[in-house]
Motif scaffolding. Structure first.
Motif, mmCIF file in Angstrom:
data_model
loop_
_atom_site.group_PDB
_atom_site.id
_atom_site.type_symbol
_atom_site.label_atom_id
_atom_site.label_comp_id
_atom_site.label_asym_id
_atom_site.label_seq_id
_atom_site.Cartn_x
_atom_site.Cartn_y
_atom_site.Cartn_z
ATOM 1 N N LYS B 158 50.367 4.677 65.968
ATOM 2 C CA LYS B 158 50.926 5.802 65.230
ATOM 3 C C LYS B 158 51.763 5.184 64.125
ATOM 4 O O LYS B 158 52.611 4.338 64.395
ATOM 5 N N ASP B 159 51.511 5.579 62.900
ATOM 6 C CA ASP B 159 52.376 5.113 61.816
ATOM 7 C C ASP B 159 52.866 6.303 60.998
ATOM 8 O O ASP B 159 52.080 7.104 60.520
ATOM 9 N N LEU B 160 54.176 6.406 60.921
ATOM 10 C CA LEU B 160 54.802 7.468 60.118
ATOM 11 C C LEU B 160 55.499 6.828 58.925
ATOM 12 O O LEU B 160 56.075 5.741 59.038
ATOM 13 N N TYR B 161 55.427 7.511 57.786
ATOM 14 C CA TYR B 161 56.080 7.040 56.564
ATOM 15 C C TYR B 161 57.005 8.149 56.079
ATOM 16 O O TYR B 161 56.587 9.302 55.966
ATOM 17 N N SER B 162 58.255 7.785 55.834
ATOM 18 C CA SER B 162 59.206 8.785 55.326
ATOM 19 C C SER B 162 59.452 8.548 53.843
ATOM 20 O O SER B 162 59.522 7.402 53.379
ATOM 21 N N PHE B 163 59.557 9.649 53.114
ATOM 22 C CA PHE B 163 59.853 9.611 51.681
ATOM 23 C C PHE B 163 61.095 10.448 51.458
ATOM 24 O O PHE B 163 61.097 11.652 51.742
ATOM 25 N N ASP B 164 62.152 9.799 50.977
ATOM 26 C CA ASP B 164 63.406 10.508 50.756
ATOM 27 C C ASP B 164 63.854 10.365 49.312
ATOM 28 O O ASP B 164 63.387 9.488 48.576
ATOM 29 N N LYS B 165 64.817 11.221 48.978
ATOM 30 C CA LYS B 165 65.342 11.196 47.608
ATOM 31 C C LYS B 165 66.245 9.984 47.395
ATOM 32 O O LYS B 165 66.325 9.448 46.298
ATOM 33 N N ASP B 166 66.967 9.588 48.445
ATOM 34 C CA ASP B 166 67.951 8.520 48.275
ATOM 35 C C ASP B 166 68.207 7.807 49.606
ATOM 36 O O ASP B 166 67.614 8.143 50.633
ATOM 37 N N GLU B 167 69.113 6.842 49.556
ATOM 38 C CA GLU B 167 69.422 6.039 50.743
ATOM 39 C C GLU B 167 70.016 6.890 51.868
ATOM 40 O O GLU B 167 69.745 6.632 53.047
ATOM 41 N N VAL B 406 56.708 -2.320 71.505
ATOM 42 C CA VAL B 406 55.815 -1.157 71.479
ATOM 43 C C VAL B 406 56.091 -0.257 70.279
ATOM 44 O O VAL B 406 55.307 0.630 69.963
ATOM 45 N N GLY B 407 57.204 -0.487 69.604
ATOM 46 C CA GLY B 407 57.493 0.337 68.430
ATOM 47 C C GLY B 407 58.458 -0.360 67.511
ATOM 48 O O GLY B 407 59.174 -1.286 67.914
ATOM 49 N N GLN B 408 58.448 0.066 66.255
ATOM 50 C CA GLN B 408 59.387 -0.486 65.295
ATOM 51 C C GLN B 408 59.729 0.586 64.263
ATOM 52 O O GLN B 408 58.865 1.318 63.796
ATOM 53 N N VAL B 409 61.013 0.695 63.961
ATOM 54 C CA VAL B 409 61.457 1.577 62.873
ATOM 55 C C VAL B 409 61.998 0.673 61.772
ATOM 56 O O VAL B 409 62.617 -0.354 62.045
ATOM 57 N N PHE B 410 61.767 1.069 60.519
ATOM 58 C CA PHE B 410 61.868 0.098 59.448
ATOM 59 C C PHE B 410 62.282 0.762 58.138
ATOM 60 O O PHE B 410 61.630 1.677 57.671
ATOM 61 N N LYS B 411 63.363 0.311 57.563
ATOM 62 C CA LYS B 411 63.747 0.805 56.235
ATOM 63 C C LYS B 411 63.035 -0.008 55.161
ATOM 64 O O LYS B 411 63.274 -1.207 55.031
ATOM 65 N N LEU B 412 62.176 0.638 54.417
ATOM 66 C CA LEU B 412 61.474 -0.065 53.333
ATOM 67 C C LEU B 412 62.237 0.042 52.018
ATOM 68 O O LEU B 412 61.938 -0.676 51.073
ATOM 69 N N HIS B 413 63.193 0.996 51.965
ATOM 70 C CA HIS B 413 63.927 1.257 50.721
ATOM 71 C C HIS B 413 62.912 1.540 49.590
ATOM 72 O O HIS B 413 62.040 2.371 49.769
ATOM 73 N N THR B 414 63.000 0.829 48.472
ATOM 74 C CA THR B 414 62.088 1.142 47.358
ATOM 75 C C THR B 414 61.048 0.051 47.130
ATOM 76 O O THR B 414 60.439 -0.025 46.068
ATOM 77 N N GLY B 429 66.249 16.322 36.307
ATOM 78 C CA GLY B 429 65.071 15.990 35.527
ATOM 79 C C GLY B 429 64.903 14.503 35.263
ATOM 80 O O GLY B 429 64.116 14.120 34.406
ATOM 81 N N ARG B 430 65.663 13.687 35.979
ATOM 82 C CA ARG B 430 65.550 12.243 35.779
ATOM 83 C C ARG B 430 64.577 11.643 36.786
ATOM 84 O O ARG B 430 64.531 12.054 37.944
ATOM 85 N N GLU B 431 63.812 10.683 36.334
ATOM 86 C CA GLU B 431 62.827 10.035 37.200
ATOM 87 C C GLU B 431 63.528 9.068 38.161
ATOM 88 O O GLU B 431 64.346 8.241 37.729
ATOM 89 N N GLN B 432 63.217 9.181 39.424
ATOM 90 C CA GLN B 432 63.831 8.330 40.445
ATOM 91 C C GLN B 432 62.749 7.771 41.360
ATOM 92 O O GLN B 432 61.731 8.420 41.589
ATOM 93 N N LEU B 433 62.998 6.580 41.897
ATOM 94 C CA LEU B 433 62.078 6.029 42.893
ATOM 95 C C LEU B 433 62.281 6.727 44.237
ATOM 96 O O LEU B 433 63.417 6.987 44.631
ATOM 97 N N MET B 434 61.202 7.030 44.905
ATOM 98 C CA MET B 434 61.327 7.533 46.274
ATOM 99 C C MET B 434 61.847 6.404 47.164
ATOM 100 O O MET B 434 61.551 5.230 46.925
ATOM 101 N N VAL B 435 62.580 6.794 48.209
ATOM 102 C CA VAL B 435 63.159 5.809 49.120
ATOM 103 C C VAL B 435 62.427 5.954 50.459
ATOM 104 O O VAL B 435 62.408 7.034 51.046
ATOM 105 N N MET B 436 61.825 4.872 50.897
ATOM 106 C CA MET B 436 60.857 4.981 51.992
ATOM 107 C C MET B 436 61.280 4.274 53.288
ATOM 108 O O MET B 436 62.070 3.347 53.279
ATOM 109 N N GLY B 437 60.701 4.752 54.358
ATOM 110 C CA GLY B 437 60.797 4.069 55.641
ATOM 111 C C GLY B 437 59.436 4.087 56.313
ATOM 112 O O GLY B 437 58.592 4.918 55.973
#
Lengths: 567, 567
Positions: B158-167, B406-414, B429-437
């Motif tokens: 199972k792999d989940l990817y999170s996309f957030d606005k910021d840290e 058996v599992g790992q949670v991981f902050k990928l940041h940008t 209206g400013r372009e920002q990088l998504m912050v991922m995990g």
């Protein structure tokens, strides 16, 4: 699910790449996204539909004694070499090597794998019959992947394999699967036909294809409106057409300058196409084959291939026609042609005083008569059935249609158990070959086929049994607290009763929300507007019929349940 | 399910190829069969367990706002080239070409794919946060696939990817996943610890691994019995150990013929290992690195790699030591060594009058003191934590254990949103990088890890939540009609109440049936024998405890339900 959170990015424009409606609508409704040619991501809505189809498949497989397992996708070459299919499969098979340079493929099918598995664990007749199936990705490196999920290179299949003691057992397993498939496609809400089909390269005989009727279908099928008969056109068997006998006239030769087509020669000579003998030349791995059919008929290349027992067949190029046969493209004919293999359709033998090419430029023979003027090596049924041909079962005229193949049931007999030595000991302790069948359903293709059959100008119309959600609840104004609160309460009530509802809580104009609802194709749309608040009445629109119903705000649950039950 | 029909061919002998107990028991109980090294078929019983684990995972992911989708397994090379990982991944990645010679890989992970997907469909901050996951096969061409499902080349993740606005958003998503993982492994009935871990090649910082505690685990972990601290040994940070200061003596050289190991030199000189400086030489892609730790310590190569910021690191061969450093294997030391990169563990700086190799054959230096006799390029924490080292949080002695990740949670940041330009427009209206995990669970490995933790000499002991079936019903005599009929009736009653039961209807001796029941590990075994018939009492044996309970034939259902609830 709240629509504001649902990952279903809809598109207003139809992507140019999408040729058929299911492909267009799945892209537009945010159900699929392309990763590479013939390779797609199933987005959340599509995955929900797939899971529902899979569960229907699973229930019907289990009901017939099927047991689910899961085999590897990467398969070692050795077992494919054992059956000889490693070489036969050609470019359609994705191949790769591991770090130790060992050959693997991505499974296009699993006969080798399952037979290898069963032969090592099954020893006794007491362990048979056995029906094992899986639902997983399959891989075929199609020359032209297209039509979205319809002809992909990575796709989801259910494949079941039956192992029986004998042919009687196989016949029973086959009938059970035929029944299960009928139940599955009925439950999915599809209009389909089970047609007699040709075995093709996979081997075996006795097979039906389950075809969803749709104009975009890649398969041509024929069916009889008067009886139960239905078949893939490639499979449909035909009797020779009899014509009143004519007196045989003397063979003659005529100038027919530039008449390279049937149409040109009939126009020039003022005759109908059924007076012409059409001559086609094929290159096969068994050598050059010359095929004859009546001028108004087409060659059925599958029948020809089976007859010649060749693996490859394709129309010959000019060089072969000139150098090997000593003829001229456009003026080929059976009289005096130098070929070791001249195959005539049986109806050609009933043509009298026909016209055919004279194997020399700009000339045709007239008054050609089979047997007298040429002698075929083989006389057989090699033509393609056409609309209004006599039904092979009842002789009344048949109809043709286009179909999408979503399933196939297949008697393999002992083809694989023999190649892979899958045997068991019978009651008398004698070693016997297991008798096998295989049964496939294209799960992802079934989803696409459903859309081909269930759509209108606004979008998809899901049958309730496989809809991603059953109901969408749309408040007219997201700014109106009373509407939002009531919509939310209906949303909660429905979900609590096992009805899968989404609540379009987005801050969007009603038009946008309605358009998305129609595009995605939820079977029912509940609108919450001023009327709902003022008169305690909710509006329910049936996506399929456009019917609008009004229910009391305090008494809608049973109404919605019974509506869904008939969608 | 009737056991006579169940496809679970059990083996009496332990296959020689299986080294650890989960591998042995899964083969013996007919749960898995090998197709190639590290590639297995999941047989029906195993698939049932997998489906149960998957459903627990699915429920907990959905509860945290996860949405399931399904991405392709075959991935085009282009997106991997965009992040540079096409070249970095090396031999672990299965690669293939399609018929048009385009490069693909079999997905070992899906950061590239999901980021490419999301960047094209997500434009606005209103579409975030987003948590997308899938459950499917992953591929890693391990150098040494082994231990059955524990280290396979094809496995279910199972792999989940999170996309957030910021840290801040990422921190929240990370915590949610941490909670979900804790819930999942608790529900599976596992004893586990979430440990601080190192990011490794995947990139990013801030990560925990979920470790099932088991002696066969490939990972070494450290935990503190006195506080909450737990970490992968590779990650555990250490302070320098202080020792009472000694007066610095004069550097001298001694003959130490043949003493190439720490043990040999301490024996010869009559000192303890903590008086020695251990010197190791590594080849890295950033050049040769010389590392120093105290003689009773080990180098933590992960810490060293992070410090040097190199991609590859391996112990140097004799040639490098002799030609590049001008030293002699077994007699290397920091005094006078010619190296651009000399890294000392901080504890080495607290050694007084130590012993080290003299970079010449059969000689060691005595009374070596850092700073005076050699000057490291870098002083840092580069040693591996050991049992009884002080806890980095509370300073009390730590314990070590083996764990199965058996599992790992991981902050990928940008990391990936930057490489692949996945941006959104913020409220202004400013372009920002998504912050991922990213957040993975090895589903098939979890099944194997459960067996490592839940077994005895007779077989598997399934926690009820993920058992393939809950109850097996075994009549003592298959020839006794009364027993068979009662067993069948209990079987039907249990299944009708949602308890998953199998009925061992085989014509086998009771011993064979009991052995198979214990091997497969059903949580409860109901025995129907003469006593059941004569006294209306059924015997229920609890697999885990061996406890035997007797219930009235007319009143067992609630008892069995409550028994299962606590297993």
């Amino acid at each position: 699910m709240l629509v504001s959170q649902l990952y279903a990015p809809t598109l207003r424009e139809t992507p140019a790449e999408a040729e058929i409606v299911s492909h267009q609508l799945m892209l537009r409704s945010g159900m699929i996204r392309k990763a590479a040619g013939g390779v797609y991501t199933y987005m959340p809505l599509a995955l929900r539909v797939l899971r529902k189809i899979e569960n229907i498949v699973r229930q019907e497989m289990d009901a017939k004694g099927g047991q689910e397992l899961l085999m590897p996708i990467i398969q070692p070459a050795e077992m494919w070499q054992e059956t000889g299919r490693w070489d036969v499969y050609g470019d359609e098979m994705f191949r790769l090597k591991d770090r130790h340079n060992r050959d693997f493929c991505l499974g296009p099918t699993h006969e080798e794998m399952i037979t290898t598995l069963v032969r090592s664990d099954v020893r006794s007749y007491r362990q048979l019959p056995l029906k094992l199936y899986q639902i997983q990705n399959k891989y075929r490196d199609e020359r032209r992947p297209r039509f979205g999920l319809m002809r992909g290179r990575e796709f989801i299949m259910k494949d079941l394999y039956s192992f029986d003691k004998d042919e009687d057992g196989l016949a029973k397993s086959y009938d059970q699967m035929y029944e299960a498939y009928t139940a599955i496609f009925n439950r999915c809400g599809l209009t389909f036909r089970a047609v007699e089909a040709d075995g093709g390269a996979i081997g075996g005989s006795g097979t039906h294809e389950f075809m969803v009727i749709a104009d975009s279908g890649e398969a041509a099928i024929v069916y009889c409106p008067s009886c139960e008969y239905a078949a893939n056109v490639e499979k449909a068997e035909l009797e020779a057409i009899s014509i009143p006998k004519e007196e045989l006239k003397t063979l003659s030769i005529v100038d027919t300058p530039g008449t390279k087509s049937i149409e040109a020669v009939t126009t020039l000579l003022g005759i109908t196409a059924d007076k012409v003998i059409k001559t086609l030349v094929y290159n096969t791995d068994k050598g050059v084959v010359v095929a004859l059919v009546r001028g108004d008929h087409e060659v059925n290349e599958i029948k020809l291939q089976n007859l010649v027992d060749c693996l490859t067949i394709e129309l010959a190029d000019e060089k072969t026609i000139v150098e090997t046969l000593g003829s001229i493209p456009g003026f080929i004919g059976p009289v005096g042609i130098k070929t070791p293999m001249l195959i005539a359709d049986s109806t050609v033998m009933n043509q009298y005083n026909a016209v055919c090419g004279a194997n020399t430029s700009d000339k045709h023979y007239c008054n050609v008569n089979a047997k007298r003027d040429f002698s075929p090596t083989i006389i057989a049924d090699i033509r393609l059935i056409q609309e209004n041909d006599p039904c092979p079962h009842c002789s009344l005229p048949v109809k043709t249609a286009r179909g999408i193949e979503v399933g196939q049931v297949f008697k393999l007999h002992t083809k694989y158990s023999n190649a892979l030595k899958a045997t068991y000991l019978d009651m008398n302790g004698r070693e016997q070959l297991m008798v096998m069948g295989c049964y496939g359903i294209g799960v992802s293709r079934t989803m696409a086929a459903t859309i081909e059959q269930n759509n209108d100008e606004y979008g998809i119309i899901w049958p309730a049994a496989i809809a991603p959600y059953h109901v969408v609840i749309v408040p007219i104004s997201s700014k109106d607290e009373a509407q939002m609160s009531l919509a939310n309460s209906i949303y909660k009530t429905l979900n609590a009763s096992g009805i899968e509802a989404v609540f379009d809580d987005r801050n969007e104009r009603p038009g946008v929300k309605f358009k998305d609802a129609d595009l995605i194709g939820y079977p029912l749309k509940v609108t919450v507007g001023p009327k709902t608040i003022n008169e305690n009445i909710i509006e329910v629109k049936v996506r399929r019929t456009g019917e609008v119903l009004y229910f009391d705000v305090n008494n809608y649950l049973e109404e919605i349940k019974s509506l869904l039950a008939r969608l």
